[in-house]
Scaffold this motif. Structure first.
Motif, PDB file in Angstrom:
ATOM      1  N   ALA A   1       5.764   3.674  13.653  1.00 25.71           N
ATOM      2  CA  ALA A   1       4.654   3.452  12.717  1.00 25.71           C
ATOM      3  C   ALA A   1       3.455   2.933  13.503  1.00 25.71           C
ATOM      4  N   PRO A   2       2.245   3.165  13.002  1.00 26.48           N
ATOM      5  CA  PRO A   2       1.041   2.736  13.754  1.00 26.48           C
ATOM      6  C   PRO A   2       0.791   1.233  13.623  1.00 26.48           C
ATOM      7  N   LEU A   3       1.815   0.448  13.985  1.00 26.33           N
ATOM      8  CA  LEU A   3       1.705  -1.014  13.915  1.00 26.33           C
ATOM      9  C   LEU A   3       0.703  -1.571  14.910  1.00 26.33           C
ATOM     10  N   TRP A   4       0.597  -0.912  16.085  1.00 29.38           N
ATOM     11  CA  TRP A   4      -0.334  -1.386  17.110  1.00 29.38           C
ATOM     12  C   TRP A   4      -1.735  -1.517  16.521  1.00 29.38           C
ATOM     13  N   GLY A   5      -2.095  -0.552  15.652  1.00 30.71           N
ATOM     14  CA  GLY A   5      -3.419  -0.597  15.035  1.00 30.71           C
ATOM     15  C   GLY A   5      -3.501  -1.720  14.013  1.00 30.71           C
ATOM     16  N   GLY A   6      -2.435  -1.860  13.229  1.00 26.23           N
ATOM     17  CA  GLY A   6      -2.416  -2.889  12.200  1.00 26.23           C
ATOM     18  C   GLY A   6      -2.464  -4.287  12.793  1.00 26.23           C
ATOM     19  N   MET A   7      -1.639  -4.500  13.820  1.00 24.99           N
ATOM     20  CA  MET A   7      -1.608  -5.819  14.462  1.00 24.99           C
ATOM     21  C   MET A   7      -2.917  -6.089  15.205  1.00 24.99           C
ATOM     22  N   GLY A   8      -3.502  -4.999  15.692  1.00 27.86           N
ATOM     23  CA  GLY A   8      -4.746  -5.151  16.431  1.00 27.86           C
ATOM     24  C   GLY A   8      -5.892  -5.636  15.562  1.00 27.86           C
ATOM     25  N   VAL A   9      -5.939  -5.193  14.306  1.00 19.96           N
ATOM     26  CA  VAL A   9      -7.118  -5.515  13.494  1.00 19.96           C
ATOM     27  C   VAL A   9      -6.879  -6.565  12.419  1.00 19.96           C
ATOM     28  N   VAL A  10      -5.610  -6.846  12.083  1.00 22.68           N
ATOM     29  CA  VAL A  10      -5.352  -7.624  10.871  1.00 22.68           C
ATOM     30  C   VAL A  10      -6.144  -8.931  10.836  1.00 22.68           C
ATOM     31  N   LEU A  11      -6.182  -9.658  11.936  1.00 25.94           N
ATOM     32  CA  LEU A  11      -6.911 -10.939  11.944  1.00 25.94           C
ATOM     33  C   LEU A  11      -8.097 -10.905  12.914  1.00 25.94           C
ATOM     34  N   ALA A  12      -8.465  -9.706  13.351  1.00 25.62           N
ATOM     35  CA  ALA A  12      -9.399  -9.607  14.478  1.00 25.62           C
ATOM     36  C   ALA A  12     -10.844  -9.908  14.108  1.00 25.62           C
ATOM     37  N   ALA A  13     -11.176  -9.869  12.805  1.00 24.20           N
ATOM     38  CA  ALA A  13     -12.579 -10.065  12.434  1.00 24.20           C
ATOM     39  C   ALA A  13     -12.949 -11.545  12.388  1.00 24.20           C
ATOM     40  N   TYR A  14     -11.936 -12.401  12.482  1.00 23.06           N
ATOM     41  CA  TYR A  14     -12.198 -13.830  12.289  1.00 23.06           C
ATOM     42  C   TYR A  14     -11.766 -14.652  13.497  1.00 23.06           C
ATOM     43  N   ASP A  15     -12.324 -15.849  13.545  1.00 20.72           N
ATOM     44  CA  ASP A  15     -11.956 -16.797  14.590  1.00 20.72           C
ATOM     45  C   ASP A  15     -10.814 -17.657  14.048  1.00 20.72           C
ATOM     46  N   ILE A  16      -9.589 -17.374  14.489  1.00 21.08           N
ATOM     47  CA  ILE A  16      -8.394 -18.026  13.955  1.00 21.08           C
ATOM     48  C   ILE A  16      -7.880 -18.999  15.020  1.00 21.08           C
TER      49      ILE A  16
ATOM     50  N   ALA B   1       2.546 -10.847   8.120  1.00 20.73           N
ATOM     51  CA  ALA B   1       3.757 -10.065   8.391  1.00 20.73           C
ATOM     52  C   ALA B   1       3.506  -8.661   7.888  1.00 20.73           C
ATOM     53  N   LEU B   2       3.703  -7.672   8.770  1.00 22.24           N
ATOM     54  CA  LEU B   2       3.378  -6.276   8.449  1.00 22.24           C
ATOM     55  C   LEU B   2       4.670  -5.469   8.458  1.00 22.24           C
ATOM     56  N   TYR B   3       5.087  -5.000   7.294  1.00 24.51           N
ATOM     57  CA  TYR B   3       6.257  -4.113   7.203  1.00 24.51           C
ATOM     58  C   TYR B   3       5.734  -2.689   7.020  1.00 24.51           C
ATOM     59  N   TYR B   4       5.977  -1.849   8.018  1.00 24.09           N
ATOM     60  CA  TYR B   4       5.408  -0.495   7.978  1.00 24.09           C
ATOM     61  C   TYR B   4       6.520   0.531   7.882  1.00 24.09           C
TER      62      TYR B   4
ATOM     63  N   GLY C   1       2.783  14.253   8.885  1.00 23.36           N
ATOM     64  CA  GLY C   1       2.575  12.826   8.785  1.00 23.36           C
ATOM     65  C   GLY C   1       1.751  12.413   7.609  1.00 23.36           C
ATOM     66  N   PRO C   2       2.353  11.641   6.687  1.00 20.43           N
ATOM     67  CA  PRO C   2       1.498  10.809   5.862  1.00 20.43           C
ATOM     68  C   PRO C   2       1.224   9.596   6.735  1.00 20.43           C
ATOM     69  N   THR C   3       0.528   8.605   6.249  1.00 13.69           N
ATOM     70  CA  THR C   3       0.550   7.368   7.016  1.00 13.69           C
ATOM     71  C   THR C   3       1.395   6.347   6.277  1.00 13.69           C
ATOM     72  N   SER C   4       1.826   5.342   7.013  1.00 10.22           N
ATOM     73  CA  SER C   4       2.813   4.372   6.539  1.00 10.22           C
ATOM     74  C   SER C   4       2.437   3.729   5.226  1.00 10.22           C
TER      75      SER C   4
ATOM     76  N   THR D   1       0.866  -1.191   0.000  1.00  8.61           N
ATOM     77  CA  THR D   1       0.000   0.000   0.000  1.00  8.61           C
ATOM     78  C   THR D   1       0.892   1.226   0.000  1.00  8.61           C
ATOM     79  N   ALA D   2       0.402   2.254  -0.650  1.00 11.40           N
ATOM     80  CA  ALA D   2       1.201   3.468  -0.827  1.00 11.40           C
ATOM     81  C   ALA D   2       1.252   4.292   0.460  1.00 11.40           C
ATOM     82  N   THR D   3       2.282   5.128   0.542  1.00 14.39           N
ATOM     83  CA  THR D   3       2.322   6.180   1.552  1.00 14.39           C
ATOM     84  C   THR D   3       1.281   7.217   1.143  1.00 14.39           C
ATOM     85  N   VAL D   4       0.315   7.471   2.022  1.00 13.01           N
ATOM     86  CA  VAL D   4      -0.740   8.436   1.656  1.00 13.01           C
ATOM     87  C   VAL D   4      -0.887   9.484   2.754  1.00 13.01           C
ATOM     88  N   HIS D   5      -1.377  10.627   2.364  1.00  9.72           N
ATOM     89  CA  HIS D   5      -1.549  11.718   3.315  1.00  9.72           C
ATOM     90  C   HIS D   5      -3.027  11.972   3.555  1.00  9.72           C
ATOM     91  N   HIS D   6      -3.350  12.421   4.778  1.00 14.29           N
ATOM     92  CA  HIS D   6      -4.735  12.702   5.152  1.00 14.29           C
ATOM     93  C   HIS D   6      -5.340  13.797   4.277  1.00 14.29           C
TER      94      HIS D   6
END
Lengths: 681, 681
Positions: free
Chosen positions: B338-353, B327-330, B302-305, B204-209
Motif C-alpha cells: 500500500a502507498p503508506l510511504w506517501g501517507g506517513m510522509g505527509v500525515v503530520l508534515a504540514a505542522y511543527d510537531i 495510526a494508518l491502516y491501509y 489498482g484502486p487506491t487503498s 476512507t473508501a477504496t476508490v479508483h482513479h
C-alpha cells in the motif's frame, strides 16, 4: 586480426546471422507496401501516355465524382510549384525540375510521367478513377537517343535550357545541360608520343535497378500539422529534405519513418510518391498509401543513364600508355543530372595516364530521369576503357594482366579528373588475380574465352549519427540514422560490440526515424558500414568514458584512474574494486542517470578501392547466346567487418553487371512521336 | 520574470496551445485501444468470480477447440512463474506476487483476478472462449475490511506471510505485511504537556482513479525474438522493466512504444496486460491486442487503498500543538505494498510537531492490489488530520487559519517521519488564503459552511533522459523519455525554446520509445516538467556549446570566444562575424556532422510544496446531499512553466478530491464468502 589495443578482434571478421534474418525469412519484416493504418486510403497516379507533349488542360471533375474517391491532386496543389509559378529565380530551376518530376505542370517529358493522383477507398477504385481524369495534350516530337538529342536541330525538351560549361553558358538553347571537362598534361603531345592508338565507341543501354520491392510510401498529415511518412528509401533524412522543399514545410514538422527496404541499389534516394501521398493525406485528413506497380517502377523511377562512350588511348610499343581521351555522353532522362561525376571520376582512374582528357555531356532525353545505380555512372566508361586496354595489350603483344600491371595507378599518381591516388592496392589486386587458380586454369572447349577487367571506385564518407543507450541489465540499444539495405544493422552492431568489448547479442541495433537520431546521409556510396561505423565507434567510446566517470564516482577515485578491459571496469592496482559492464550499468540511476553515447560525425577522409574480375564465357555461334562458365571477383574491401555481407555485395554486383552486359535494356517508348524515327523516315 | 541571463522569460510563463491539442480535439490521437496492426488478434482474460479461492484445476481444452481461438495461456506459460515454481528464494517473493497478479497460479485473491487468457480472431470470440475455460475452485473465506484483516483470527490471504517491522519479522503469519513506525521526541511527554487532546478515527473508501481510457496494450513477438509492446502507460521504461522480469527476457529485446494516454493519475505504471499479450503473441506468431472493459478496469487494476486513520493531537490553551500521533491502516489489496510511504510522509508534515509518532500498517485484503493515486496515500491521513486540527481550533477558540499559521511547519522544522523542511512556503500559502476574497466573503443562506484544509507534498526528481537534434533549417527535434500525460511535451518544449532562445514553434517535442532515448522514470510524482525539464535544459545547453564550437571552427577563433544571445552566434567585438541559429544549423555537415544535445540526468534535489483549499458547501438536511458552492485552491507550484497546465492540475485534483469525499467508493464483493459477514452472523 588485432585491434588497436593489440587484442585479437573478437566480433569483427566473424559471420553472425543478420539481426534481420528471421524477420525477413519468415515474411514478418515490414516493407514499404506493408504499412497499414486505420482509415487508410489508397492513392494512384495518372501517368502520361506520351513521351513528349504539352498539357493543354486537366479536368479532374469526373474522377472527383467517382464513388469511393476522396481527393484528387495535380501540380497546382504542390506548394513549391505554386511558389515557383509566381516567381522563378535562377536558383530555383532545380526545384522546378523536381516539382515537375513529381507532378507535371506544363509538359509531360516521358511515358509514365506523373500528372495527377487520386486517393480512394481502395487501390482499384483509385486506379479506375485516375483514368477518368481528362488531359488534353499537344503531342510533341520526342527524342530518345543521346546523340540525337545533343544535335542542334533536335526538339528541345526544356525550351529555355542552355548548356553550362567551364567556358560559360551557351547562347542557343540545347538538350545538353552540362559539358564537364578535365584535362591533365597535353593530350596532343601524349598522342604524338604514342606508337599506336586505339579508338572505340561503345553504347550501353538504359537499365533499371529492378529491386524486388516497388516504390511505396504511406503519408499521414495530422491535424496538428505533423506530416509522418513511411517510405521505402535508402535515406530517411534525404526524403525529409526533399519533402521540406517540395512542400515548403519545416523539417521539424516532417517525420520520416523508414521501412525495411527490398533492394535499392542507388534507386531509392529520390522521393517520387511521398509528396503526392502527403498532399492527398492533407486533403482527406486520412493516411494515404501509394504503391507502384512493377510497370510504374520501370516507367517513372530512375533507370540509370544509357550512354555513348568514346575512348581513345595511345601507347608505346612496350605497352606504356602515353595519352588517353574519353568522351562520355550520358542520358540524363527528362531532367538534367546524369551521374557523370561518377563516370568521369573512374573512367581513367585505374591507370597512370601522363596526358589525358575527359569530356562529359549531360543530355536530356524523353526518358524517366536517370538515377544513380551501384557505383553511379562508373560502369559504362570502365567497360569501354577495358575494351580498349585489351586491344592495346593485344596489339603490343603484352599479356592483358601485365599490361594493366605496367600502367596501373599507384600511390601519388595524378588522376586526369583531378586529385591524387592515396592508399592504393592496385598491385595487390592485380597480383591476386594473377595468383588465382582461375586465371591459370585451362579453358577447354570451343567458342570459349576468358576476360579480365580492372577498375577503381572512390567511395564516400559523409554525415552519420547514432545514439547508444546503456540499459540497466548491461545490454545496449543502438539507434543509427542509416537505413539498413545490406545488413548494416548487423555490421554496425558488431562495431559497437567490439568497441564495448561485449558479445554481439548484448547490442540491439535499430534504424531510427528522423525525429529520433541526428542527421544521417542515405545508405549509398558504400558509406554506411564505414562512416556510420565511425559514428558507432565514437558513441561506444563516449559511453565507456561516461561509465568510467560513474565508476570513479562510486569508488571515489579520479576518472582517469578507471580503465575498461574485456567487459570489466577497474580502478587499477591489486585488490582494487571491479565492476562488470552489466554491474555498472545497474548503478547508473544512482550515479547521475542514464548513459547515452553519441556519435555524430562527418567523415571527410576515406580510401578509394580497386577491384578486378575474371570471367570465362562460352558463346553459341548460332544464336550469340553467352553462358557464364566461371566468375571470380577480387576486391580490396578494406577490413571486412562481416565477410559474408561483403561477399554478398560482390556477388550481387557481379550478377547485376552480367545482366547489364548481356540482357538488359529499355526499348521503344512512344514511337509515334519519335523524332529520330521521323527524321530517318 | 527574468531568466538567469537577466532577460525577461520569452516562452516560460506563456500559455501556448498544447502541441497535442489538435490531435486530441479532432480524435486523431492514438490511444492504447487504437493500435491496429496487420493480422492482429484480440485477447481476453478469464477472471475469478470469487474473492478468495484455491484453484484446484484449470482445463483450457474447450476454449482451445473453440472456432476462432488461436492460443490460450495460464500462469504456467509465464517464464518467471515457472522459474519461481522451481525454486522460490526470499528475494523472489515480490516477483512471485507480480506473477500471481498477472495470472493467478495457486489461488485467486479478489473478484476479477486474472486466471487465463485467450487470443482469438476478434474480442467477442475471445471473450466467449474465455468463459469455456473450466476452473475448479475451493472457495475460501474472504476478508475485505482492513481492521478485520489485521486480526489474528482472520483468514490468511498469503499463508506464509509474516509482519515485517523494525523489531524484526513476526513469528505468526498475518495479513499485516508491514508495520512501519516513525517517532520524534517523546509523544507521552508531549501529550502530558497538552491542555486538551482531540482523538478521532476516520475511514476512507477504496476508490479508483477512473481514467477515461481503460487499460490496453498490443504486443508483437517477432520471429527475431524482439518483443514490441504498445501500452497505455505512465512510463515506457517501467513497463519494459516489468516485462523483462516477468518474462525473464533481456531489456534490449523489448521495445516499449508508449501510446497517447487517456488519464492515469498514478494508476498506469503497473503492467497488467502486457506480459499476457506478449505470451499470446509468442504462441500465435501474431500481434495481440488486449483492451479492458470499464468493469475489468474497476475489478482488476489498482484502486487506491481504503483506509482507517486514527489521529490524536494535543495542544496548549493558546493553540500551540504539543504532540501528535497517527495510526494508518491501509488496504494493500491482494498483495503487499500500500502507498503508506506517501501517507506517513505527509500525515503530520504540514505542522511543527514537537513530539510525534506515526504507525503505518500495510494490510492485505481480498481486493485488487492497491495502486498509487495522486499524491499516493496522502489524501486520507491529511483529511483526518485536518478534521482534528479544526476541532482543536474550535476548542481553543482560535480561528482555524490562525491555528494553522501558528503551528505551520517552517524552514528547519524537523518532520516526525524524518528529514527537515527546506524552502518552505507555508506562510505565503496560508497568507494567500487569508487575503483571498473567498475567505472573507459573506456566506449567506441556511445550512451552509466554509472549510479550509492545508497540506504538504514532497514531490520527486529521479532519472530522465532526452536528446535534442538540430535540423538544418534551424528547427529542433526534441525526444524525451517521458510519457506525456498532462501536456508535458509542451512544457518541455517551452524549456528547450527558452534555453535555445528560439520561438516555441521551432522545437518539435516527441515522446521516445525505449529503443530511442535513455532510461527515464515514469510520469509520476510531479516529476516530469521538473526532472525531465532539467534534462531538456541540459541538452539544450549541450547543443549550444557544440554549435559554438562549430562557429569557432568556421571563424577560426577559440570556442570560448563565441557567444550565443537571442538566436545569434557572435565572435564578439565590433564587425565580428555573426550567424543566426538557422544559418549555423545549415553549416553543420561541413563542420563535423549533426549536433545532438544530450541530457541524461538523475535529479536528487527537489522542493516539497504546500497547498491550501477553501470550500463553501450547502448541505440538504433532509437527504444529506452536499452542494459545492465555491472552491478556491492555493498552491505553491514553483515557477509555472505553462500556467494553464498547472491550473489544470489543481482543478483536476480538486474535482477528484470532491468525488472521493462525497461520492466514490468500492462496495460489496463476493459476499457469499465474506469472513466479516459470517463472523457477524
Amino acid at each position: 586480426m588485432t585491434n588497436p589495443k593489440g587484442d585479437e578482434y573478437a566480433v569483427i571478421g566473424t559471420r553472425p546471422p543478420r539481426v534481420d534474418a528471421a524477420d525477413k525469412a519468415t515474411g514478418r519484416a515490414r516493407f514499404g507496401p506493408d504499412t497499414d493504418l486505420p482509415r487508410l486510403l489508397h492513392g494512384k497516379i495518372l501517368r502520361s501516355p506520351h513521351a513528349h507533349a504539352r498539357i493543354l488542360s486537366i479536368d479532374t471533375s469526373r474522377a472527383e465524382a467517382f464513388p469511393g474517391v476522396h481527393a484528387v491532386v495535380t501540380a497546382k496543389d504542390l506548394p513549391a510549384a505554386q511558389d515557383l509559378a509566381a516567381a522563378l529565380g535562377e536558383a530555383d530551376i532545380d526545384l522546378k525540375y523536381r516539382c515537375d518530376n513529381t507532378l507535371a505542370s506544363d509538359k509531360v517529358l516521358y511515358v509514365g510521367h506523373a500528372i495527377a493522383a487520386v486517393a480512394a477507398c481502395d487501390p482499384h477504385t483509385a486506379e479506375q478513377a485516375a483514368q477518368l481524369i481528362d488531359v488534353e495534350y499537344e503531342v510533341l516530337p520526342a527524342v530518345m537517343d543521346v546523340l540525337d538529342a545533343a544535335r542542334e536541330d533536335a526538339p528541345l525538351i526544356h525550351e529555355n535550357m542552355r548548356t553550362w560549361s567551364l567556358a560559360g553558358t551557351s547562347e542557343a538553347p540545347s538538350n545538353v545541360a552540362n559539358h564537364f571537362q578535365s584535362v591533365k598534361g597535353d593530350p596532343e603531345t601524349g598522342f604524338a608520343e604514342a606508337d599506336l592508338v586505339v579508338e572505340r565507341e561503345i553504347r550501353t543501354a538504359t537499365v533499371h535497378h529492378s529491386y524486388i520491392e516497388p516504390h511505396a510510401t504511406t503519408a499521414t498529415w495530422g491535424p496538428d500539422g505533423t506530416l509522418t511518412v513511411h517510405p521505402t528509401t535508402q535515406g530517411a533524412f534525404g526524403i525529409r529534405d526533399q519533402l521540406a522543399s517540395l512542400l515548403r514545410y519545416p523539417l521539424s514538422k516532417i517525420r520520416v519513418v523508414p521501412t525495411e527496404v527490398g533492394g535499392a541499389f542507388g534507386g531509392k534516394s529520390t522521393s517520387y510518391l511521398d509528396a503526392v501521398a502527403a498532399l492527398l493525406s492533407r486533403k482527406t485528413g486520412r493516411p494515404v498509401k501509394m504503391v507502384m506497380t512493377r510497370a510504374e517502377t520501370f516507367l517513372a523511377t530512375g533507370p540509370t543513364s544509357g550512354t555513348v562512350i568514346r575512348v581513345k588511348i595511345g601507347a608505346k610499343k612496350d605497352g606504356r600508355i602515353t595519352a588517353a581521351q574519353a568522351a562520355l555522353y550520358y542520358e540524363a532522362g527528362a531532367f538534367p543530372g546524369a551521374p557523370l561525376w561518377g563516370g568521369m571520376g573512374v573512367v581513367l582512374a585505374a591507370y597512370d595516364i601522363p596526358h589525358g582528357q575527359i569530356d562529359g555531356y549531360d543530355v536530356v532525353v524523353n526518358k524517366p530521369k536517370a538515377e544513380t545505380y551501384r557505383a553511379p555512372g562508373g560502369t559504362p566508361p570502365v567497360f569501354a576503357v577495358e575494351q580498349v586496354i585489351d586491344e592495346l595489350a593485344e596489339q603490343t603483344g603484352t599479356d592483358p594482366l601485365e599490361f594493366r600491371l605496367l600502367n596501373r595507378a599507384q600511390e601519388g599518381t595524378q588522376r586526369v579528373n583531378g586529385g591524387v591516388h592515396t592508399s592504393v592496392s592496385s598491385y595487390e589486386v592485380l597480383k591476386a588475380v594473377q595468383a588465382h587458380a582461375h586465371y591459370s586454369a585451362p579453358l577447354e572447349g570451343p567458342h570459349r574465352g576468358r576476360g579480365i577487367a580492372f577498375g577503381h571506385w572512390g567511395n564516400y564518407g559523409g554525415s552519420s549519427s547514432c545514439t547508444l543507450d546503456v540499459n540497466s541489465d548491461g545490454t545496449v540499444s543502438l539507434v543509427t540514422g542509416s537505413v539498413d539495405i545490406t545488413g548494416t544493422r548487423t555490421s554496425l552492431a558488431m562495431q559497437a560490440a567490439e568497441t564495448l568489448e561485449l558479445t554481439l547479442d548484448r547490442v540491439r541495433p535499430t534504424v531510427g526515424d528522423t525525429d529520433s537520431v541526428g542527421y544521417t546521409e542515405g545508405s549509398y556510396g558504400s558509406r554506411t558500414t564505414m562512416a556510420t561505423g565511425v559514428a558507432v565507434v565514437t558513441a561506444a567510446k563516449d559511453a565507456i568514458a561516461q561509465m568510467c566517470e560513474r565508476a570513479a564516482m562510486l569508488w571515489n577515485v579520479p576518472a582517469e584512474a578507471v580503465s575498461y578491459r574485456k567487459g570489466t571496469f577497474t580502478a587499477g592496482g591489486d585488490g582494487s574494486p571491479q565492476l562488470t559492464f552489466a554491474e555498472l550499468a545497474a548503478q547508473l540511476p544512482r550515479t547521475g542517470g542514464a548513459v547515452t553515447g553519441v556519435g555524430n560525425v562527418h567523415v571527410d577522409e576515406w580510401g578509394g578501392s580497386f577491384g578486378a574480375h575474371i570471367v570465362d564465357v562460352a558463346v553459341d555461334p548460332e544464336t550469340g547466346k553467352v553462358t557464364i562458365l566461371r566468375y571470380t571477383a577480387v576486391q580490396d574491401a578494406g577490413r571486412a567487418i562481416h565477410p559474408s555481407l561483403v561477399e554478398g555485395q560482390m556477388q550481387g554486383g557481379a550478377v547485376q553487371g552480367i545482366g547489364w552486359a548481356l540482357y538488359e535494356g529499355y526499348r521503344c517508348y512512344c514511337l509515334s512521336s519519335d523524332w529520330s524515327e521521323q527524321k530517318a523516315a
